[in-house]
Scaffold this motif. Structure first.
Motif, PDB file in Angstrom:
ATOM      1  N   LEU A  25      17.974   5.751   2.327  1.00  0.00           N
ATOM      2  CA  LEU A  25      18.343   4.796   3.374  1.00  0.00           C
ATOM      3  C   LEU A  25      17.534   3.508   3.219  1.00  0.00           C
ATOM      4  CD1 LEU A  25      18.996   5.482   7.091  1.00  0.00           C
ATOM      5  CD2 LEU A  25      17.330   3.734   6.479  1.00  0.00           C
ATOM      6  N   GLY A  26      16.242   3.644   2.940  1.00  0.00           N
ATOM      7  CA  GLY A  26      15.410   2.469   2.723  1.00  0.00           C
ATOM      8  C   GLY A  26      15.898   1.636   1.551  1.00  0.00           C
ATOM      9  N   MET A  27      16.288   2.296   0.466  1.00  0.00           N
ATOM     10  CA  MET A  27      16.818   1.585  -0.693  1.00  0.00           C
ATOM     11  C   MET A  27      18.124   0.870  -0.346  1.00  0.00           C
ATOM     12  SD  MET A  27      16.099   4.091  -3.945  1.00  0.00           S
ATOM     13  CE  MET A  27      16.789   2.875  -5.067  1.00  0.00           C
ATOM     14  N   ALA A  28      18.981   1.547   0.419  1.00  0.00           N
ATOM     15  CA  ALA A  28      20.259   0.947   0.808  1.00  0.00           C
ATOM     16  C   ALA A  28      20.036  -0.294   1.665  1.00  0.00           C
ATOM     17  CB  ALA A  28      21.107   1.975   1.564  1.00  0.00           C
ATOM     18  N   TYR A  29      19.094  -0.192   2.603  1.00  0.00           N
ATOM     19  CA  TYR A  29      18.799  -1.353   3.454  1.00  0.00           C
ATOM     20  C   TYR A  29      18.218  -2.497   2.639  1.00  0.00           C
ATOM     21  CZ  TYR A  29      16.995  -4.109   7.342  1.00  0.00           C
ATOM     22  OH  TYR A  29      16.735  -5.120   8.223  1.00  0.00           O
ATOM     23  N   ASP A  30      17.364  -2.175   1.681  1.00  0.00           N
ATOM     24  CA  ASP A  30      16.792  -3.197   0.804  1.00  0.00           C
ATOM     25  C   ASP A  30      17.881  -3.914   0.017  1.00  0.00           C
ATOM     26  OD1 ASP A  30      14.458  -4.404  -0.820  1.00  0.00           O
ATOM     27  OD2 ASP A  30      15.682  -3.438  -2.362  1.00  0.00           O
ATOM     28  N   ARG A  31      18.828  -3.161  -0.526  1.00  0.00           N
ATOM     29  CA  ARG A  31      19.937  -3.769  -1.275  1.00  0.00           C
ATOM     30  C   ARG A  31      20.821  -4.613  -0.353  1.00  0.00           C
ATOM     31  NH1 ARG A  31      19.169  -5.236  -5.478  1.00  0.00           N
ATOM     32  NH2 ARG A  31      17.133  -5.302  -4.496  1.00  0.00           N
ATOM     33  N   TYR A  32      21.024  -4.127   0.874  1.00  0.00           N
ATOM     34  CA  TYR A  32      21.855  -4.852   1.843  1.00  0.00           C
ATOM     35  C   TYR A  32      21.249  -6.214   2.166  1.00  0.00           C
ATOM     36  CZ  TYR A  32      23.535  -6.213   6.471  1.00  0.00           C
ATOM     37  OH  TYR A  32      24.026  -6.914   7.537  1.00  0.00           O
ATOM     38  N   VAL A  33      19.950  -6.230   2.459  1.00  0.00           N
ATOM     39  CA  VAL A  33      19.290  -7.495   2.791  1.00  0.00           C
ATOM     40  C   VAL A  33      19.257  -8.414   1.581  1.00  0.00           C
ATOM     41  CG1 VAL A  33      17.134  -8.552   3.583  1.00  0.00           C
ATOM     42  CG2 VAL A  33      17.903  -6.404   4.581  1.00  0.00           C
ATOM     43  N   SER A  34      18.989  -7.832   0.397  1.00  0.00           N
ATOM     44  CA  SER A  34      18.890  -8.631  -0.825  1.00  0.00           C
ATOM     45  C   SER A  34      20.207  -9.323  -1.173  1.00  0.00           C
ATOM     46  CB  SER A  34      18.448  -7.739  -1.989  1.00  0.00           C
ATOM     47  OG  SER A  34      18.453  -8.459  -3.205  1.00  0.00           O
ATOM     48  N   ILE A  35      21.321  -8.633  -0.975  1.00  0.00           N
ATOM     49  CA  ILE A  35      22.622  -9.169  -1.388  1.00  0.00           C
ATOM     50  C   ILE A  35      23.321  -9.931  -0.265  1.00  0.00           C
ATOM     51  CG2 ILE A  35      24.942  -8.509  -2.174  1.00  0.00           C
ATOM     52  CD1 ILE A  35      23.614  -6.176  -3.668  1.00  0.00           C
ATOM     53  N   CYS A  36      23.232  -9.404   0.956  1.00  0.00           N
ATOM     54  CA  CYS A  36      23.962 -10.024   2.069  1.00  0.00           C
ATOM     55  C   CYS A  36      23.152 -11.077   2.812  1.00  0.00           C
ATOM     56  CB  CYS A  36      24.413  -8.943   3.057  1.00  0.00           C
ATOM     57  SG  CYS A  36      25.522  -7.719   2.333  1.00  0.00           S
ATOM     58  N   LYS A  37      21.820 -10.985   2.762  1.00  0.00           N
ATOM     59  CA  LYS A  37      20.969 -11.962   3.443  1.00  0.00           C
ATOM     60  C   LYS A  37      19.830 -12.398   2.522  1.00  0.00           C
ATOM     61  CE  LYS A  37      21.917  -9.972   7.999  1.00  0.00           C
ATOM     62  NZ  LYS A  37      21.324  -9.422   9.255  1.00  0.00           N
ATOM     63  N   PRO A  38      20.162 -12.986   1.379  1.00  0.00           N
ATOM     64  CA  PRO A  38      19.126 -13.296   0.383  1.00  0.00           C
ATOM     65  C   PRO A  38      18.063 -14.273   0.870  1.00  0.00           C
ATOM     66  CG  PRO A  38      21.216 -14.364  -0.158  1.00  0.00           C
ATOM     67  CD  PRO A  38      21.500 -13.413   0.950  1.00  0.00           C
ATOM     68  N   LEU A  39      18.436 -15.225   1.728  1.00  0.00           N
ATOM     69  CA  LEU A  39      17.463 -16.205   2.205  1.00  0.00           C
ATOM     70  C   LEU A  39      16.453 -15.585   3.168  1.00  0.00           C
ATOM     71  CD1 LEU A  39      19.792 -19.305   2.770  1.00  0.00           C
ATOM     72  CD2 LEU A  39      18.368 -18.766   0.780  1.00  0.00           C
ATOM     73  N   GLN A  40      16.860 -14.527   3.869  1.00  0.00           N
ATOM     74  CA  GLN A  40      15.971 -13.867   4.821  1.00  0.00           C
ATOM     75  C   GLN A  40      15.208 -12.689   4.205  1.00  0.00           C
ATOM     76  OE1 GLN A  40      17.988 -13.001   8.581  1.00  0.00           O
ATOM     77  NE2 GLN A  40      19.613 -14.425   8.008  1.00  0.00           N
ATOM     78  N   TYR A  41      15.486 -12.403   2.938  1.00  0.00           N
ATOM     79  CA  TYR A  41      14.905 -11.222   2.291  1.00  0.00           C
ATOM     80  C   TYR A  41      13.371 -11.200   2.335  1.00  0.00           C
ATOM     81  CZ  TYR A  41      13.974  -7.596  -1.179  1.00  0.00           C
ATOM     82  OH  TYR A  41      13.519  -6.483  -1.815  1.00  0.00           O
ATOM     83  N   PRO A  42      12.682 -12.313   1.959  1.00  0.00           N
ATOM     84  CA  PRO A  42      11.204 -12.271   1.985  1.00  0.00           C
ATOM     85  C   PRO A  42      10.642 -12.056   3.386  1.00  0.00           C
ATOM     86  CG  PRO A  42      12.007 -14.123   0.685  1.00  0.00           C
ATOM     87  CD  PRO A  42      13.193 -13.589   1.427  1.00  0.00           C
ATOM     88  N   THR A  43      11.364 -12.530   4.389  1.00  0.00           N
ATOM     89  CA  THR A  43      10.887 -12.387   5.766  1.00  0.00           C
ATOM     90  C   THR A  43      11.090 -10.972   6.289  1.00  0.00           C
ATOM     91  OG1 THR A  43      11.459 -14.704   6.179  1.00  0.00           O
ATOM     92  CG2 THR A  43      11.080 -13.302   8.105  1.00  0.00           C
ATOM     93  N   ILE A  44      12.254 -10.377   5.956  1.00  0.00           N
ATOM     94  CA  ILE A  44      12.585  -9.044   6.479  1.00  0.00           C
ATOM     95  C   ILE A  44      11.854  -7.942   5.721  1.00  0.00           C
ATOM     96  CG2 ILE A  44      14.453  -7.381   6.850  1.00  0.00           C
ATOM     97  CD1 ILE A  44      16.330  -9.739   7.274  1.00  0.00           C
ATOM     98  N   MET A  45      11.960  -7.976   4.398  1.00  0.00           N
ATOM     99  CA  MET A  45      11.388  -6.894   3.581  1.00  0.00           C
ATOM    100  C   MET A  45       9.940  -7.207   3.211  1.00  0.00           C
ATOM    101  SD  MET A  45      13.678  -4.662   3.630  1.00  0.00           S
ATOM    102  CE  MET A  45      12.891  -3.486   2.536  1.00  0.00           C
ATOM    103  N   LYS A  46       9.109  -7.303   4.229  1.00  0.00           N
ATOM    104  CA  LYS A  46       7.688  -7.528   4.012  1.00  0.00           C
ATOM    105  C   LYS A  46       6.994  -6.213   3.661  1.00  0.00           C
ATOM    106  CE  LYS A  46       7.191  -9.204   8.088  1.00  0.00           C
ATOM    107  NZ  LYS A  46       6.595  -9.806   9.315  1.00  0.00           N
ATOM    108  N   LYS A  47       5.734  -6.302   3.278  1.00  0.00           N
ATOM    109  CA  LYS A  47       4.966  -5.106   2.932  1.00  0.00           C
ATOM    110  C   LYS A  47       4.884  -4.162   4.126  1.00  0.00           C
ATOM    111  CE  LYS A  47       0.496  -3.648   1.111  1.00  0.00           C
ATOM    112  NZ  LYS A  47      -0.850  -4.099   0.635  1.00  0.00           N
ATOM    113  N   THR A  48       4.746  -4.730   5.335  1.00  0.00           N
ATOM    114  CA  THR A  48       4.662  -3.906   6.547  1.00  0.00           C
ATOM    115  C   THR A  48       5.951  -3.122   6.760  1.00  0.00           C
ATOM    116  OG1 THR A  48       3.218  -5.566   7.549  1.00  0.00           O
ATOM    117  CG2 THR A  48       4.225  -3.958   9.027  1.00  0.00           C
TER     118      THR A  48
END
Length: 271
Positions: free
Chosen positions: A112-135
């Protein structure tokens, strides 16, 4: 053998006396391959700073989970192949049961985590660094390993005082079939198991399928580069479907047996 310890017999091995060395070599080879290959990839991800991205961290977590899962099953199998009697203490059986289903649930949550990561990366690329932080990644990993463990502990507590009418487990390791040994099938355990399955597997599967539906919808109207990125999701989706089918098989077999046990326990009253 300690007389105060309850031992269960594992009766799932077929002609173990005749093929014990063949079984041993096959499982040992598979186990060594899993350990070496997974640990090598995890080391490469850990040692290369440019691979310290969410996607690769989730891949490393899945590989570590696979090593732990294999260690729960394979070493005991190797011992059983070379033993005259295939037995396991009840406490060790409960531990194996706990680890088996806890790590299985973790597999779904890591996917599920991988799927969400791919979703943000492809569908929301500009927000990716903000959403997929280390935390965010750390929270995903903590929930993936702690949530299934907590829910499986609940099922063990519910069935802890159940009485045994049989001490032969018709399997090669301890899974849901342990409930077949109880004198009276527990409806509470069955209902709680269904709740855990829906919570850990079914709901997360729906979320993963939703994210992939969004990904494929976006990529259908997007550039060639984005479509290539989406193609990396296909192996993940196949692994997910395969894991889900295996989980469904395990649950259905257990539920069918419990229903047949209930019917057989009531049928003499009507004869």
């Amino acid at each position: 053998m300690d007389s105060n310890v309850t031992y269960l017999t594992l009766g799932g091995l077929v002609e173990v006396q005749k093929y014990r060395y063949l079984y041993f070599m096959v499982i040992l080879t598979a186990y060594i391959f899993i350990i070496c290959s997974n640990c090598t990839i995890v080391y490469l991800i850990w040692s290369h700073q440019n691979l310290h991205e969410p996607m690769y961290i989730f891949i490393a977590a899945l590989l570590i989970n696979s090593v732990l899962f294999s260690t729960v099953i394979y070493p005991k199998l190797l011992i059983d192949f070379l033993s005259e009697k295939q037995i396991i203490s009840y406490s060790a059986c409960l531990l194996q049961y706990f680890m088996f289903y806890s790590l299985s649930g973790s597999e779904f949550l890591l996917l599920l985590g991988m799927a969400y990561d791919r979703y943000v990366s492809i569908c929301k690329p500009l927000q990716y660094p903000t959403i997929m932080k280390k935390t965010t990644v750390c929270i995903f990993l903590a929930v993936a390993w702690l949530l299934p463990a907590a829910e499986i502990v609940g099922s063990l507590i519910i069935s802890l005082n159940s009485k045994f009418c049989s001490f032969t487990l018709k399997n090669i390791f301890c899974n849901n079939s342990i409930y077949k040994l109880h004198c009276v099938p527990s409806r509470t355990v069955s209902i709680y198991g269904t709740f855990v399955f829906i919570n850990v597997v079914f709901l997360h599967l729906l979320f993963i399928l939703f994210t992939y539906a969004k990904i494929f919808t976006v990529t259908y109207r997007s550039s060639r580069e984005v479509r290539k990125a989406a193609e990396t999701c296909l192996p993940h989706l196949l692994v997910l479907i395969n894991l889900y089918l295996l989980g469904m098989y395990d649950i259905i077999i257990s539920r069918l047996y419990n229903q047949s046990s209930l019917l057989s326990s009531y049928s003499p009253r009507y004869l």
